[in-house]
Design an enzyme around this catalytic site. Sequence first.
Site, PDB file in Angstrom:
ATOM      1  N   PRO A 189     -10.466 -10.623  -2.330  1.00 52.23           N
ATOM      2  CA  PRO A 189     -10.016 -11.188  -1.064  1.00 52.23           C
ATOM      3  C   PRO A 189      -9.113 -10.237  -0.294  1.00 52.23           C
ATOM      4  O   PRO A 189      -8.457  -9.386  -0.883  1.00 52.23           O
ATOM      5  CB  PRO A 189      -9.261 -12.444  -1.497  1.00 52.23           C
ATOM      6  CG  PRO A 189      -8.740 -12.109  -2.845  1.00 52.23           C
ATOM      7  CD  PRO A 189      -9.772 -11.204  -3.488  1.00 52.23           C
ATOM      8  N   GLU A 190      -9.096 -10.408   1.031  1.00 56.01           N
ATOM      9  CA  GLU A 190      -8.272  -9.582   1.898  1.00 56.01           C
ATOM     10  C   GLU A 190      -7.108 -10.414   2.436  1.00 56.01           C
ATOM     11  O   GLU A 190      -6.870 -11.530   1.969  1.00 56.01           O
ATOM     12  CB  GLU A 190      -9.137  -9.008   3.019  1.00 56.01           C
ATOM     13  CG  GLU A 190     -10.327  -8.183   2.514  1.00 56.01           C
ATOM     14  CD  GLU A 190     -11.217  -7.656   3.632  1.00 56.01           C
ATOM     15  OE1 GLU A 190     -10.691  -7.425   4.756  1.00 56.01           O
ATOM     16  OE2 GLU A 190     -12.429  -7.470   3.393  1.00 56.01           O
TER      17      GLU A 190
END
Length: 298
Positions: A2-3
Amino acid sequence: MPELPEVETVVRDLRPRLVGRRMGSVICGPKPLRRRWQRAWGRQLPGRRVVSAARRGKWILLGLDDGAVLAFHLGMTGRLQVQPRSTPLPRHTHLRIGLDNDHELRFRDIRRFGAAVRFAHADELEAFFRTARLGPEPFDLTAADWRQRLARTRRCVKAVLLDQRMVAGVGNIYADEALFEARLHPACRARDVSAAAAERLRRAVVTVLRRAIDRRGSSIRDYVGGLGQPGAYQDEFRVYGRVGQPCLRCRAPIARIRLAGRSTHFCPRCQPAGHPGEVPTHHRPMARRRGVKSATVG
């Protein structure tokens, strides 16, 4: 993955469920993460109260009442959730921390790729971030600082956006989306980008990240938020993952190349090569697609 938007979503989900709670027993799984859990940490955590939940780059930071911080990095497939103690334990759960309301904070990661946990005083953690040269948050980055950062490197702008030392939290998905928003070709050299284009890109990064946070991030494979819910921003991608599909702005087919070791998606007409400061002259409205509002981006 995830970012930044996914990590921010997890933090916002966890904050009301963790802040004010006191930690209890710690159970660690047999398989190590990228950074091995220290047994001493398990003896120091019980009795400490969580006073804050925040994010720095892609790190989740739980502040404790004595000034210590418990930090989590989700890596590629990590999940951090608060669940009732009675909830069946899923496979690949590597860390469980009991809470004073008969719930547990559970850290699960199928691949253990890049996932990490750190336990340190706030000053020590800040020193760790300085040593790692973690860049500024996109929301705090000034126009002058950003322009200077671009001017110092010959790398392409896509590589710059992926470099956590240049700006923290941006990954492959949102780099592609921001470059489309800014109408910049991903392969253009950073030092050649005009001041106007650099400012467009800085603003585009913030716009795209805020838009994604509002949609609880993007669920491509394994990501779910702190409540176990998937994100919805993947339904609004302009270029990422849309190879061969028509651009929502000009209808040209979306292309893909490889830059900085990553697949890179862009519109050859809206993001022309060789013009690092010039905005294309066509201004067709954005087509409607799965909830995407019509808009001219520029």
